[in-house]
Design an enzyme around this catalytic site. Structure first.
Site, PDB file in Angstrom:
ATOM      1  CG  LEU A   1      51.634  34.433 -17.443  1.00  0.00           C
ATOM      2  CD1 LEU A   1      51.633  34.764 -15.965  1.00  0.00           C
ATOM      3  CD2 LEU A   1      51.543  35.701 -18.266  1.00  0.00           C
ATOM      4  N   GLY A   2      54.647  31.419 -19.169  1.00  0.00           N
ATOM      5  CA  GLY A   2      55.985  30.929 -19.453  1.00  0.00           C
ATOM      6  C   GLY A   2      56.206  29.641 -18.715  1.00  0.00           C
TER       7      GLY A   2
ATOM      8  N   GLY B   1      59.158  27.623 -16.588  1.00  0.00           N
ATOM      9  CA  GLY B   1      60.475  27.711 -15.979  1.00  0.00           C
ATOM     10  C   GLY B   1      60.918  26.350 -15.518  1.00  0.00           C
TER      11      GLY B   1
ATOM     12  CB  VAL C   1      54.181  30.708 -14.808  1.00  0.00           C
ATOM     13  CG1 VAL C   1      53.528  31.812 -14.009  1.00  0.00           C
ATOM     14  CG2 VAL C   1      55.414  30.183 -14.090  1.00  0.00           C
TER      15      VAL C   1
ATOM     16  CE  LYS D   1      57.092  29.612 -11.015  1.00  0.00           C
ATOM     17  NZ  LYS D   1      58.477  30.000 -10.679  1.00  0.00           N
TER      18      LYS D   1
ATOM     19  CG  ASP E   1      67.078  30.038  -9.870  1.00  0.00           C
ATOM     20  OD1 ASP E   1      68.128  30.252 -10.512  1.00  0.00           O
ATOM     21  OD2 ASP E   1      66.108  29.435 -10.338  1.00  0.00           O
TER      22      ASP E   1
HETATM   23  N1  ADP Z   1      54.061  36.630 -11.035  1.00  0.00           N
HETATM   24  C1  ADP Z   1      54.207  36.603 -12.344  1.00  0.00           C
HETATM   25  N2  ADP Z   1      53.565  37.492 -13.112  1.00  0.00           N
HETATM   26  C2  ADP Z   1      53.723  37.469 -14.442  1.00  0.00           C
HETATM   27  N3  ADP Z   1      54.476  36.573 -15.113  1.00  0.00           N
HETATM   28  C3  ADP Z   1      55.152  35.665 -14.401  1.00  0.00           C
HETATM   29  C4  ADP Z   1      55.039  35.610 -12.996  1.00  0.00           C
HETATM   30  N4  ADP Z   1      55.812  34.604 -12.552  1.00  0.00           N
HETATM   31  C5  ADP Z   1      56.385  34.055 -13.642  1.00  0.00           C
HETATM   32  N5  ADP Z   1      55.987  34.677 -14.768  1.00  0.00           N
HETATM   33  C6  ADP Z   1      56.364  34.336 -16.140  1.00  0.00           C
HETATM   34  O1  ADP Z   1      56.574  32.943 -16.219  1.00  0.00           O
HETATM   35  C7  ADP Z   1      57.876  32.657 -16.705  1.00  0.00           C
HETATM   36  C8  ADP Z   1      58.411  31.435 -16.013  1.00  0.00           C
HETATM   37  O2  ADP Z   1      58.530  31.698 -14.655  1.00  0.00           O
HETATM   38  P1  ADP Z   1      59.504  30.890 -13.758  1.00  0.00           P
HETATM   39  O3  ADP Z   1      59.005  29.496 -13.628  1.00  0.00           O
HETATM   40  O4  ADP Z   1      59.677  31.646 -12.515  1.00  0.00           O
HETATM   41  O5  ADP Z   1      60.789  30.870 -14.643  1.00  0.00           O
HETATM   42  P2  ADP Z   1      62.217  30.387 -14.194  1.00  0.00           P
HETATM   43  O6  ADP Z   1      62.074  29.001 -13.660  1.00  0.00           O
HETATM   44  O7  ADP Z   1      62.998  30.434 -15.469  1.00  0.00           O
HETATM   45  O8  ADP Z   1      62.625  31.335 -13.182  1.00  0.00           O
HETATM   46  C9  ADP Z   1      58.665  33.889 -16.417  1.00  0.00           C
HETATM   47  O9  ADP Z   1      59.677  34.050 -17.382  1.00  0.00           O
HETATM   48  C10 ADP Z   1      57.648  34.994 -16.512  1.00  0.00           C
HETATM   49  O10 ADP Z   1      57.565  35.458 -17.845  1.00  0.00           O
END
Ligand code: ADP
Ligand code: NAG
Ligand code: NAG
Ligand code: NAG
Ligand code: NAG
Ligand code: NAG
Ligand code: NAG
Length: 681
Positions: free
Chosen positions: A367-368, A370, A375, A390, A487
């Site tokens: 999903l991404g 961070g 994640v 995560k 954050d």
């Molecule tokens: N519960 C979730 N459901 C869907 N997508 C999520 C969720 N948590 C995080 N993501 C995706 O994963 C990406 C990275 O999350 P995260 O690690 O929280 O980013 P950051 O460290 O920049 O806050 C987010 O930008 C989001 O797109």
């Protein structure tokens, strides 16, 4: 029973016919007639060959020269001596020999040494040696002219000592195992003239013709597969006057020798003609090679020597594979579990479940990424529960218990504007946090146009701001403990199906508080959202959250990142940029152009004002979240902004050594941080 009958060379066929008629079924037919001596054997049953060494005649009539014993050798002689010299001038007469032989090693194409057909002055070969000497000569007499030996060697071993050309050759030998001429075993096709090689140790019977011509003093040796008409072109020939080699009275025979490799040398048929062609060997009545019993034996051997080791190896391999699979499985799904975790039992996920839910943490489910880790999207196979997993790497055992306790306690936080933590899993070096899945993803993607045609309307934006405010007041005031998020930023705000804002990642920031000693001043958060006092205290408070929330409000209202690129290619703080617009009275220019003027002016101005108020550099100037909610809901009018606020503040901050443009933070500041400066997300 030997037969001695008169014969004229004119009528060999009719004579043969007579033999056939008289002695039907007999495989032996030696002939001696005057000075034209001939014999022919198609098999050696009931013959009177002189044998020595390992040589024997098998019950079915095969002449077996070696019996497979290591270093064995054997000889077989035609029992009677032959006169090779012309009575009138003493030259060696023309003679023709033909024989059928087979070399049968236990393993095809792997045999040792070979056999010879030879003519020698005696049936006693003094001290003939096995192996490379082929049972014919020894290291003392090899090459000595007093040997009076002529031989054709069929050699399956390359002795560099004797300058052998290869390990499959036919050679003409005079008194020596250094062949005067040798050739790769095989034959020349009559029609095409091309050479076809034959494997001497191919376990197949082959025929050889040896012809000596008195006038031409030429020796020809010809080979062919069994059944083939004698090829016109000899395989190998040499000009050599045998008159100086052969004694008048000489014996003709075979010798063979084996080295260490189990090999049997057979002669199936043999014929000789002095001053006449060698009588034909009746191929149809040749004894059969012990292919059947031998093959059976070989099959058994094969079974024992090849199948068995192979099967054993396969078994060992498969056992090893299964074990390694189990071990890998064990490590693949290995988790860490401590006694103290038992109290959090219900929140614990098994790694295996998470592994399968995310299809092995496949990139397609990413999903991404961070600051704390990657994640992944996941779905539990049975319950179809959708989740976001995560992966947070951690290396400190220290504070782990407290951290997990805290993470798990946040699982009890219940607010419609929070992303709920469903559980966790702990492994060596990493922690997996399982959250509710937010199908619409994070807010930043909508704000900065990463999702197509996704500009949020003003009402949606205001609703998002309101939602995050209510999440924060819950964390700060309504829950049993004060929870500082630390954050808050657009990428931590996720949207559910109804585009409700859900604050994620709470509690995580605290990890580094617990994991790291308190005295190390690590700033946690993301640049652009960090309250200036954090540079001094490094301690998150509800009011540092308020600061970040102020930046967040401006971000949502203006559609700009907290640190933006100005037209002069300089980095400008969003707060300062908005403040400038306030001072110039051009507030509407600060509002996101993507809204195309469709917004509630009162609410938008309120948002800008609140954003600036919350992100005030002076802690005491910031409102509490409860006040923010009251402003947002219109219950109370927000105070007027103090003039030149930011310029004064900036000067002040820079005096204190905090330069927001020089982002020198310790390593815990995360990837998200850096990318939000470059605006690359
Ligand atoms: N519960 C979730 N459901 C869907 N997508 C999520 C969720 N948590 C995080 N993501 C995706 O994963 C990406 C990275 O999350 P995260 O690690 O929280 O980013 P950051 O460290 O920049 O806050 C987010 O930008 C989001 O797109
Ligand atoms: C075989 O030859 C030997 C002499 O070489 C002789 O003594 C013997 O009788 C012969 N046997 C037969 C069966 O001819
Ligand atoms: C082969 O011949 C040698 C010499 O005669 C003998 O010692 C040995 O036992 C024989 N081996 C077999 C397997 O017959
Ligand atoms: C033996 O030699 C003589 C003289 O050279 C010759 O005429 C005769 O043909 C020879 N005999 C045979 C059988 O070769
Ligand atoms: C050849 O053999 C003979 C008889 O055994 C011997 O006298 C002679 O020395 C040998 N010649 C060579 C060169 O070995
Ligand atoms: C072969 O040698 C013998 C004696 O050594 C000789 O008499 C004869 O002429 C030779 N034959 C040829 C063709 O040279
Ligand atoms: C070979 O032997 C068989 C069986 O004895 C016989 O029928 C056949 O005619 C023989 N062939 C020749 C060419 O003699």
């Amino acid at each position: 029973m030997p037969l001695f009958m008169p014969m004229t060379s004119m009528k060999p066929l009719s004579f043969l016919l007579l033999i056939k008629l008289l002695f039907l079924g007999l495989s032996v037919a030696p002939f001696i007639a005057g000075d034209e001596h001939q014999f022919s054997f198609s098999g050696f049953s009931n013959t009177n060959l002189t044998l020595d060494g390992a040589a024997s005649v098998t019950p079915n009539g095969l002449l077996m020269l070696t019996n497979g014993s290591a270093l064995s050798m054997g000889h077989a002689f035609y029992p009677s001596p032959l006169h090779f010299h012309n009575l009138s001038d003493g030259t060696v007469q023309t003679f023709c020999i033909s024989f059928v032989f087979a070399i049968v090693p236990t393993y095809k194409d792997l045999s040792s040494n070979g056999l010879t057909m030879f003519i020698a002055p005696s049936k006693n070969l003094p001290a003939a040696m096995p192996i490379q000497f082929l049972g014919l000569l020894n290291d003392q007499n090899n090459g000595n002219e007093t040997n009076h030996i002529f031989a054709i060697e069929l050699d399956t071993f390359q002795n560099l000592e004797f300058e052998d050309i290869n390990d499959n050759h036919i050679g003409i030998d005079i008194n020596s195992l250094y062949s005067i001429k040798s050739h790769n075993a095989g034959f020349y096709h009559d029609e095409s003239g091309t050479f076809q090689s034959l494997g001497l140790d191919s376990q197949e019977a082959m025929q050889v013709w040896v012809d000596y011509h008195r006038e031409k003093t030429q020796i020809d040796a010809t080979m062919a597969p069994l059944g083939m008409v004698k090829p016109t072109r000899p395989t190998v020939s040499a000009n050599y006057n045998l008159s100086s080699v052969l004694t008048d009275v000489a014996y003709i025979g075979f010798s063979s020798a084996q080295g260490k490799i189990n090999t049997k040398h057979y002669v199936l048929g043999w014929s000789f003609g002095m001053n006449s062609p060698a009588p034909a060997i009746n191929l149809t009545i040749l004894p059969t090679l012990p292919s059947d019993p031998h093959t059976k034996y070989r099959h058994r051997l094969w079974l024992l020597e090849i199948i068995l080791p192979l099967a054993t190896a396969a078994l060992i391999l498969s056992v090893a594979a299964v074990v390694s699979l189990l071990v890998r499985r064990h490590f693949r799904y290995a988790e860490l579990r401590d006694d103290w975790e038992v109290e959090f039992g219900p929140h614990r996920f098994s790694y295996k479940d998470l592994f399968h839910a995310t299809e092995g943490f496949d990139d397609k489910n990413l999903l991404g990424a961070g600051g704390f880790g990657r994640v992944y999207r996941g779905e539990l196979p049975r319950s179809k529960l959708r989740m976001a997993v995560k992966r947070v790497s951690h290396d400190s055992k220290q504070g782990m218990k407290e951290f997990i306790a805290e993470i798990v306690s946040t699982g009890r936080l219940q607010n419609p504007n929070l992303v709920h933590l469903l559980g966790y899993c702990r492994r060596q070096g990493e922690l997996l946090l399982v959250y509710e899945y937010m199908p619409k993803g994070s807010l930043d993607k909508y704000l900065y146009g990463e999702v197509n045609n996704s500009t949020l309307s003003w009402d949606q934006r205001f609703w998002i701001i309101r939602g995050i405010a209510s999440a924060l007041i819950y964390l700060h005031e309504e829950w049993e403990k004060v929870v500082v998020h630390r954050d808050i930023k657009a990428s931590n705000v996720l949207l559910d199906d109804e585009l409700n804002a859900r604050l994620g990642d709470f509690g995580l920031a605290r990890q580094y508080d617990h994991g790291v000693e308190q005295e190390t001043t690590r700033v946690v958060g993301t640049i652009g959202y960090l309250a200036p006092e954090l540079a001094r205290t490094a301690k998150g408070t509800p009011l540092t959250d308020v600061f970040a929330f102020g930046v967040f409000i401006l971000e949502v209202t203006c559609g700009q990142r907290p640190i933006m690129q100005s037209t002069q290619d300089e980095l400008v703080m969003l707060v300062d940029w908005v403040l400038e617009h306030v001072q110039q009275g051009s507030l509407e220019d600060a509002i996101d152009v993507r809204l195309k003027g469709h917004y509630n002016v009162g609410e938008a101005y309120l948002a800008l004002k609140l954003g600036l108020l919350c992100s005030h550099p002076f802690v005491c100037a910031r409102p509490s979240m409860r006040q923010v909610i009251q402003y947002l809901d219109g219950h109370i009018e927000p105070p007027e902004l103090p003039a030149h606020q930011s310029f004064q503040a900036l000067a002040l901050m820079q005096n204190e050594g905090f330069d927001p443009y020089i982002m020198s933070y310790p390593s815990s500041t995360n990837v998200g941080t850096i990318s939000s400066i470059s605006g690359g997300r």
